[in-house]
Design an enzyme around this catalytic site. Sequence first.
Site, PDB file in Angstrom:
ATOM      1  N   GLY A   1       0.828  -1.197   0.000  1.00 53.21           N
ATOM      2  CA  GLY A   1       0.000   0.000   0.000  1.00 53.21           C
ATOM      3  C   GLY A   1       0.865   1.249   0.000  1.00 53.21           C
ATOM      4  O   GLY A   1       2.098   1.190   0.089  1.00 53.21           O
TER       5      GLY A   1
ATOM      6  N   TYR B   1     -17.076   4.595   6.139  1.00 51.98           N
ATOM      7  CA  TYR B   1     -15.619   4.587   6.296  1.00 51.98           C
ATOM      8  C   TYR B   1     -15.207   5.450   7.485  1.00 51.98           C
ATOM      9  O   TYR B   1     -14.433   5.018   8.345  1.00 51.98           O
ATOM     10  CB  TYR B   1     -14.957   5.087   5.019  1.00 51.98           C
ATOM     11  CG  TYR B   1     -13.471   5.315   5.143  1.00 51.98           C
ATOM     12  CD1 TYR B   1     -12.587   4.247   5.148  1.00 51.98           C
ATOM     13  CD2 TYR B   1     -12.957   6.607   5.252  1.00 51.98           C
ATOM     14  CE1 TYR B   1     -11.211   4.460   5.271  1.00 51.98           C
ATOM     15  CE2 TYR B   1     -11.589   6.824   5.373  1.00 51.98           C
ATOM     16  CZ  TYR B   1     -10.733   5.742   5.382  1.00 51.98           C
ATOM     17  OH  TYR B   1      -9.382   5.953   5.508  1.00 51.98           O
TER      18      TYR B   1
ATOM     19  N   TRP C   1      -5.961  12.720   2.296  1.00 52.19           N
ATOM     20  CA  TRP C   1      -5.654  12.805   0.852  1.00 52.19           C
ATOM     21  C   TRP C   1      -4.252  12.285   0.530  1.00 52.19           C
ATOM     22  O   TRP C   1      -3.398  12.984  -0.001  1.00 52.19           O
ATOM     23  CB  TRP C   1      -5.804  14.253   0.382  1.00 52.19           C
ATOM     24  CG  TRP C   1      -7.195  14.772   0.413  1.00 52.19           C
ATOM     25  CD1 TRP C   1      -8.222  14.368   1.223  1.00 52.19           C
ATOM     26  CD2 TRP C   1      -7.724  15.827  -0.403  1.00 52.19           C
ATOM     27  NE1 TRP C   1      -9.353  15.112   0.960  1.00 52.19           N
ATOM     28  CE2 TRP C   1      -9.079  16.004  -0.026  1.00 52.19           C
ATOM     29  CE3 TRP C   1      -7.181  16.647  -1.400  1.00 52.19           C
ATOM     30  CZ2 TRP C   1      -9.900  16.958  -0.614  1.00 52.19           C
ATOM     31  CZ3 TRP C   1      -7.996  17.601  -1.977  1.00 52.19           C
ATOM     32  CH2 TRP C   1      -9.347  17.754  -1.604  1.00 52.19           C
TER      33      TRP C   1
END
Length: 276
Positions: A9, A121, A146
């Site tokens: 990730g 979420y 972000w």
Amino acid sequence: MILILGRGGQLGTSFANLLGPGARSLGVDELNLQDFDAIWPTLDRFEPTVLINCAGHTAVDLAEQQAELAYLLNASAVGQMARWAAVRSVPFVNFSSDYVFDGTKRTPYVESDEPNPINTYGNSKVAGEIEGLGAYPEMLAVRSSWLVSGSSPNFVATVLRRAREGAIRVVDDQFGVPNIADDLAVATLEALDRGLTGILHLSSSGPASWFQLARRALELADMDPELVQPISTEEYGAGALRPAYGVLASDRKTGIELPAWERSLPATVKEMLTWI
């Protein structure tokens, strides 16, 4: 040895690159966080001196249809890891999000602001903070926003790829702060080195809309920024509500600062262009 969960990730890759042989990264093939029976034995096998969890359910729209899975990965599994770390007195860091807030504020959110998520979420991330800190008050719960990296799929990479095929429409009424994954990893390690615990906001500076970020990325990639056209959140019609304003700041006066995202984005885009 530092153990990183979430191999491959954005953040997991940044930590692994930064720490090198002093760390070990695990993916879902080595530790599936849905398997609670495997969490403690796996952590015991590696005996980390620091545990950094970068794994979780991050698909905001999909979480609306996968609420049970989102809570399992973002909350229940975090509680399991926190309990393990508490028993063994191992520093533990988990990552949360600006989506714990509703976006109605028009000045930056700080740690003392009350969470009020508006989607599944965000609710799962708040639940993870509660479970984790309830089990281990000395853990570090980092909120950021972000995320962008040069090595893994993200919003900016998607924009660049799609713009090669023609004009794209990007939301221009949601505002936040982009954070480069490498910068966030460096700041997190500094916080760990200082022994910081509890909820901590780590964010770059310079609010932008998704539209503004997309246009800047195209400019850096020597593409026509006019390919990006602004639309409203309502026009976009996402599956989950998003906060209209998610700018984070810290009132903890730690002195830890991330570089301005505008300074770090050029190198990040350059790296992206090698694989998108």
